[in-house]
Design a protein around this motif. Structure first.
Motif, PDB file in Angstrom:
ATOM      1  N   PRO A 146       7.183  19.571 -11.502  1.00 51.54           N
ATOM      2  CA  PRO A 146       7.034  19.416 -10.047  1.00 51.54           C
ATOM      3  C   PRO A 146       7.367  17.996  -9.603  1.00 51.54           C
ATOM      4  N   PHE A 147       8.145  17.887  -8.580  1.00 52.27           N
ATOM      5  CA  PHE A 147       8.533  16.597  -8.028  1.00 52.27           C
ATOM      6  C   PHE A 147       8.208  16.553  -6.546  1.00 52.27           C
ATOM      7  N   ILE A 148       8.030  15.361  -6.055  1.00 52.67           N
ATOM      8  CA  ILE A 148       7.807  15.116  -4.633  1.00 52.67           C
ATOM      9  C   ILE A 148       9.040  14.390  -4.112  1.00 52.67           C
ATOM     10  N   PHE A 149       9.549  14.826  -2.968  1.00 51.67           N
ATOM     11  CA  PHE A 149      10.707  14.193  -2.352  1.00 51.67           C
ATOM     12  C   PHE A 149      10.232  13.373  -1.156  1.00 51.67           C
ATOM     13  N   LEU A 150      10.474  12.073  -1.208  1.00 55.87           N
ATOM     14  CA  LEU A 150      10.039  11.170  -0.151  1.00 55.87           C
ATOM     15  C   LEU A 150      11.258  10.546   0.515  1.00 55.87           C
ATOM     16  N   PRO A 151      11.268  10.528   1.861  1.00 54.80           N
ATOM     17  CA  PRO A 151      12.405   9.887   2.535  1.00 54.80           C
ATOM     18  C   PRO A 151      12.368   8.378   2.288  1.00 54.80           C
ATOM     19  N   ASP A 152      13.545   7.781   2.117  1.00 55.50           N
ATOM     20  CA  ASP A 152      13.604   6.326   1.975  1.00 55.50           C
ATOM     21  C   ASP A 152      14.208   5.709   3.233  1.00 55.50           C
ATOM     22  N   GLU A 153      14.379   4.400   3.232  1.00 56.95           N
ATOM     23  CA  GLU A 153      14.848   3.705   4.430  1.00 56.95           C
ATOM     24  C   GLU A 153      16.344   3.866   4.673  1.00 56.95           C
ATOM     25  N   GLN A 160      10.002  11.567  -6.952  1.00 59.38           N
ATOM     26  CA  GLN A 160       8.921  11.105  -7.815  1.00 59.38           C
ATOM     27  C   GLN A 160       8.270  12.287  -8.499  1.00 59.38           C
ATOM     28  N   PRO A 161       7.919  12.120  -9.767  1.00 58.34           N
ATOM     29  CA  PRO A 161       7.121  13.166 -10.403  1.00 58.34           C
ATOM     30  C   PRO A 161       5.811  13.326  -9.635  1.00 58.34           C
ATOM     31  N   GLU A 162       5.265  14.515  -9.640  1.00 56.56           N
ATOM     32  CA  GLU A 162       4.065  14.826  -8.874  1.00 56.56           C
ATOM     33  C   GLU A 162       2.908  13.899  -9.235  1.00 56.56           C
ATOM     34  N   TYR A 163       2.721  13.616 -10.519  1.00 58.67           N
ATOM     35  CA  TYR A 163       1.598  12.775 -10.938  1.00 58.67           C
ATOM     36  C   TYR A 163       1.761  11.347 -10.410  1.00 58.67           C
ATOM     37  N   GLN A 164       2.998  10.847 -10.398  1.00 59.51           N
ATOM     38  CA  GLN A 164       3.255   9.497  -9.908  1.00 59.51           C
ATOM     39  C   GLN A 164       3.008   9.423  -8.394  1.00 59.51           C
ATOM     40  N   ALA A 165       3.399  10.448  -7.668  1.00 63.97           N
ATOM     41  CA  ALA A 165       3.161  10.491  -6.225  1.00 63.97           C
ATOM     42  C   ALA A 165       1.662  10.516  -5.936  1.00 63.97           C
ATOM     43  N   ALA A 166       0.883  11.221  -6.740  1.00 61.76           N
ATOM     44  CA  ALA A 166      -0.568  11.266  -6.556  1.00 61.76           C
ATOM     45  C   ALA A 166      -1.175   9.891  -6.796  1.00 61.76           C
ATOM     46  N   LEU A 167      -0.700   9.183  -7.816  1.00 64.75           N
ATOM     47  CA  LEU A 167      -1.195   7.833  -8.086  1.00 64.75           C
ATOM     48  C   LEU A 167      -0.875   6.890  -6.933  1.00 64.75           C
ATOM     49  N   MET A 168       0.344   6.979  -6.402  1.00 62.29           N
ATOM     50  CA  MET A 168       0.754   6.123  -5.278  1.00 62.29           C
ATOM     51  C   MET A 168      -0.105   6.428  -4.045  1.00 62.29           C
ATOM     52  N   LYS A 169      -0.368   7.685  -3.788  1.00 62.40           N
ATOM     53  CA  LYS A 169      -1.177   8.080  -2.639  1.00 62.40           C
ATOM     54  C   LYS A 169      -2.587   7.529  -2.794  1.00 62.40           C
ATOM     55  N   ASN A 170      -3.143   7.644  -3.978  1.00 60.32           N
ATOM     56  CA  ASN A 170      -4.470   7.117  -4.279  1.00 60.32           C
ATOM     57  C   ASN A 170      -4.513   5.611  -4.052  1.00 60.32           C
TER      58      ASN A 170
END
Length: 185
Positions: A146-153, A160-170
């Motif tokens: 599972p990956f998360i797609f985030l818009p950039d500038e 981002q891998p799902e686990y990495q996105a969760a860490l960033m959100k935290n």
């Protein structure tokens, strides 16, 4: 689960179903529906079917001729759903998993058994549920995490891998709250 082995990608050591070499890309099969009482279809051999109108019918009275049809495969009244699947669909599913195209469809008059063959029942599934079972039990090792797609500038996307996105959100949530840290003296 229908106890079909998972198909493997090319290079695998697992055996896959044998597919009959066919010079014609279209194969036509016939499944004879069980009928109570008299039947108008008689299987002559593995590939030939004799069709005769029922004796009391108007068609028989007008023209009592039998017609012969040839098919690649004929499934008689006693053929199981599993046998139909193994012969007709499993080779196509194997090809699908290996990246090839294929098409399987049912054609016939109303009440001829198309839905029974393709869908079946909960306790006796047809071709479609069995195909889906093999496909979804075969792609596990090929599925992406599972990956998360985030818009950039730059009007692009960061992946981002799902686990990495969760860490960033935290991390962002903690920064937002500005949780005071205790210091010991």
């Amino acid at each position: 689960r229908f106890n079909y082995p998972a198909m493997r990608t090319p290079g695998s050591t697992q055996k896959t179903p044998k597919r009959r070499k066919c010079t014609d890309p279209v194969e036509v099969s016939c499944r004879i529906r069980p009928v109570a009482g008299t039947t108008c279809a008689e299987q002559i051999n593995d590939n030939t079917l004799k069709i005769t109108a029922p004796v009391g019918s108007q068609t028989f009275k007008n023209n009592p001729v039998s017609l012969f049809y040839t098919f690649n495969t004929i499934f008689n009244e006693d053929t199981t759903q599993k046998a139909c699947f193994d012969k007709l669909a499993l080779p196509l599913v194997d090809d699908l998993i290996r990246g090839k195209n294929g098409l399987l469809f049912a054609y016939g008059v109303t009440c001829s058994g198309k839905t029974h063959t393709m869908i079946g029942q909960a306790n006796n599934p047809g071709i479609l549920p069995r195909c889906l079972d093999v496909v979804f039990n075969s792609i596990g090792e090929n599925q992406a995490r599972p990956f998360i797609f985030l818009p950039d500038e730059n009007n692009g996307m960061k992946i981002q891998p799902e686990y990495q996105a969760a860490l960033m959100k935290n991390h962002k949530e903690r920064k937002k709250k500005k949780v005071p840290t205790a210091t010991l003296r």
